[in-house]
Design an enzyme around this catalytic site. Structure first.
Site, mmCIF file in Angstrom:
data_model
loop_
_atom_site.group_PDB
_atom_site.id
_atom_site.type_symbol
_atom_site.label_atom_id
_atom_site.label_comp_id
_atom_site.label_asym_id
_atom_site.label_seq_id
_atom_site.Cartn_x
_atom_site.Cartn_y
_atom_site.Cartn_z
ATOM 1 N N ARG A 1 -2.583 -2.048 3.066
ATOM 2 C CA ARG A 1 -1.976 -2.771 4.058
ATOM 3 C C ARG A 1 -0.869 -3.860 3.295
ATOM 4 O O ARG A 1 -0.220 -4.713 3.792
ATOM 5 C CB ARG A 1 -2.736 -3.453 5.039
ATOM 6 C CG ARG A 1 -3.385 -2.376 5.965
ATOM 7 C CD ARG A 1 -4.554 -3.014 6.733
ATOM 8 N NE ARG A 1 -4.323 -4.418 7.422
ATOM 9 C CZ ARG A 1 -3.549 -4.463 8.472
ATOM 10 N NH1 ARG A 1 -3.143 -3.434 9.218
ATOM 11 N NH2 ARG A 1 -3.425 -5.621 9.275
ATOM 12 N N HIS B 1 -6.808 -3.719 0.257
ATOM 13 C CA HIS B 1 -6.696 -4.249 1.683
ATOM 14 C C HIS B 1 -6.406 -3.127 2.526
ATOM 15 O O HIS B 1 -5.421 -3.333 3.247
ATOM 16 C CB HIS B 1 -5.322 -5.192 1.368
ATOM 17 C CG HIS B 1 -5.675 -6.412 2.312
ATOM 18 N ND1 HIS B 1 -5.896 -7.701 1.836
ATOM 19 C CD2 HIS B 1 -5.290 -6.487 3.684
ATOM 20 C CE1 HIS B 1 -5.896 -8.507 2.789
ATOM 21 N NE2 HIS B 1 -5.557 -7.809 4.079
#
Length: 337
Positions: free
Chosen positions: A285, A282
Site C-alpha cells: 500500500r 505495508h
C-alpha cells in the site's frame, strides 16, 4: 464447520464487505497503491512457495500457543493496525480488540483510529499494542506514547516505512481523504449503502458526533468533514534511526519497528535496541515496486539472529500464508481481520 458469520474464507468476507461498504471505504481497506504491482507481487510470492508435507507423523498433541515478548498467546497471530477500522463497523476498533482478547491474540490499535487508545484499552480484557506514526513535531508523538502507556499499553509498534504519504490514486478518485470530499459519485455511493450510512456513520453522529481521529492531538484533530484544522497527518520526512533511538530511550516497554525489508535496516533496529521488527511492505500500500516480505524474510532472520524477534505481514489471506511465513522464519504474523 459451522458458518456463523456468513463467510468461510477471506474471499467470501471480501465480497460481503464490498457489498456493504461505500466504495471509498472498501477500496481504502482493500487496495494497494498506484498500479498495485506490490499488492499482486505479495500474492504471487505466497503462491510460488509450495509445501512439502510429511506423512504418518502423529499430530495428536499439536498446539498453536506461542510466547511472544514474554507473554503467552493462543496462536502466532497479531491483529495488525488498520486505519479507519472504526468506519468499517461501528466501534470497529473496540470490537476487534474484544475479539482478539477472546481468541487470545494481541490487538494493535492504530494511530489513525476512530476510537481513542484509552477507550480501546478499557474495552479489552488483555493489554493491547499500539501503532505509532511520528509527527513532524516529535513532542506530539512523545505525548501520544505517554497516553498509550498510561492506558496500559506495553508494546509499541513504530511504523518506519511512511515518511511521506503514499500515492493512492483511487482515494483521490473516490474522494476518500480528510476531509471527505463530496461529489455526485460518492454521495450517490453512500446513499446506495443505507446500512452503512445509518448503522455506522449515522450512529456515530447521533451518539458521539461526526467521527474524528481520536488519537490525534488537539491542534490536528478534526472531524472527517471539517476543513479548518491542520494537516491530517503531519508526517516526518526526515525520519531517521536517531528518532528510533530517542523513542527507545523514552519507551520503557517492548518496542517493535514495522516496515523493514533490508538486512541493513534490521541490523540498525537491533543496534538501537528494538525488541522486534516487522518485515513488511505495508501490504503493498506504500511503495508500488516494493519486494514481497516473504522473499527477504529468511535472510533478515538469519542476519539478526535469535536475539531479535522477527514478525512479518502483508497480504495474508489464508492459514497456509501464515504457515509459509512461520516456516520462513517469522515468530508470528500480523494479519487483518
Amino acid at each position: 464447520m459451522t458458518d456463523r458469520t456468513g463467510f468461510l474464507n477471506f474471499a467470501e468476507a471480501r465480497e460481503i464487505a464490498k457489498r456493504r461498504l461505500p466504495r471509498g471505504i472498501f477500496e481504502y481497506i482493500d487496495r494497494g497503491t498506484e498500479d498495485e504491482r506490490a499488492l499482486a507481487g505479495n500474492r504471487d510470492a505466497f503462491d510460488r512457495i509450495k509445501i512439502k508435507p510429511y506423512a504418518l507423523r502423529s499430530v495428536s498433541n499439536r498446539s498453536t500457543t506461542i510466547s511472544l515478548f514474554g507473554h503467552e498467546y493462543s496462536a502466532p497471530l497479531v491483529v495488525t493496525p488498520t486505519a479507519f477500522a472504526g468506519l468499517v463497523y461501528f466501534n470497529g476498533e473496540v470490537e476487534l480488540a474484544k475479539a482478539a482478547a477472546e481468541f487470545g491474540i494481541p490487538f494493535t490499535a492504530a494511530t489513525e483510529a476512530i476510537t481513542s487508545i484509552a477507550a480501546v484499552a478499557r474495552a479489552s480484557s488483555v493489554p493491547i499494542w499500539f501503532q505509532l506514526y511520528l509527527w513532524n513535531k516529535e513532542e506530539i508523538s512523545f505525548e501520544l506514547m505517554d497516553k498509550a502507556w498510561s492506558s496500559g499499553v506495553r508494546t509499541i509498534v513504530v511504523t518506519a516505512d511512511t515518511p511521506v504519504l503514499p500515492n493512492r490514486e483511487f482515494n483521490v478518485r473516490n474522494g476518500f481523504d480528510v476531509p471527505l470530499r463530496f461529489a455526485p459519485r460518492n454521495v450517490f455511493d453512500v446513499a446506495m449503502h443505507p446500512r452503512w450510512a445509518l448503522g455506522v456513520f449515522g450512529r456515530y453522529v447521533v451518539t458521539e458526533g461526526v467521527p474524528t481521529f481520536a488519537n490525534y492531538p488537539d491542534q490536528y484533530r478534526k472531524n472527517l468533514l471539517r476543513t479548518d484544522r491542520g494537516d491530517p497527518l503531519d508526517l516526518m520526512p526526515n525520519l531517521s534511526w536517531d528518532h528510533m533511538a530517542r523513542i527507545r530511550n523514552r519507551w520503557k516497554g517492548t518496542m517493535v519497528i514495522k516496515g523493514l525489508l533490508r538486512q541493513e535496516d534490521a541490523l540498525e533496529a537491533k543496534r538501537v535496541g528494538a525488541d522486534g521488527i516487522v518485515v513488511s511492505n505495508h501490504g503493498g500500500r506504500n511503495l508500488d515496486s516494493a519486494i514481497a516480505p516473504i522473499d527477504v524474510l529468511r535472510g533478515i532472520v538469519d542476519c539478526v539472529g535469535p536475539a531479535m524477534t522477527v514478525l512479518a505481514d502483508s497480504s495474508v489471506q489464508r492459514g497456509s500464508d501464515v504457515f509459509k511465513l512461520l516456516a520462513t522464519g517469522a515468530k508470528a504474523v500480523l494479519a487483518r481481520t
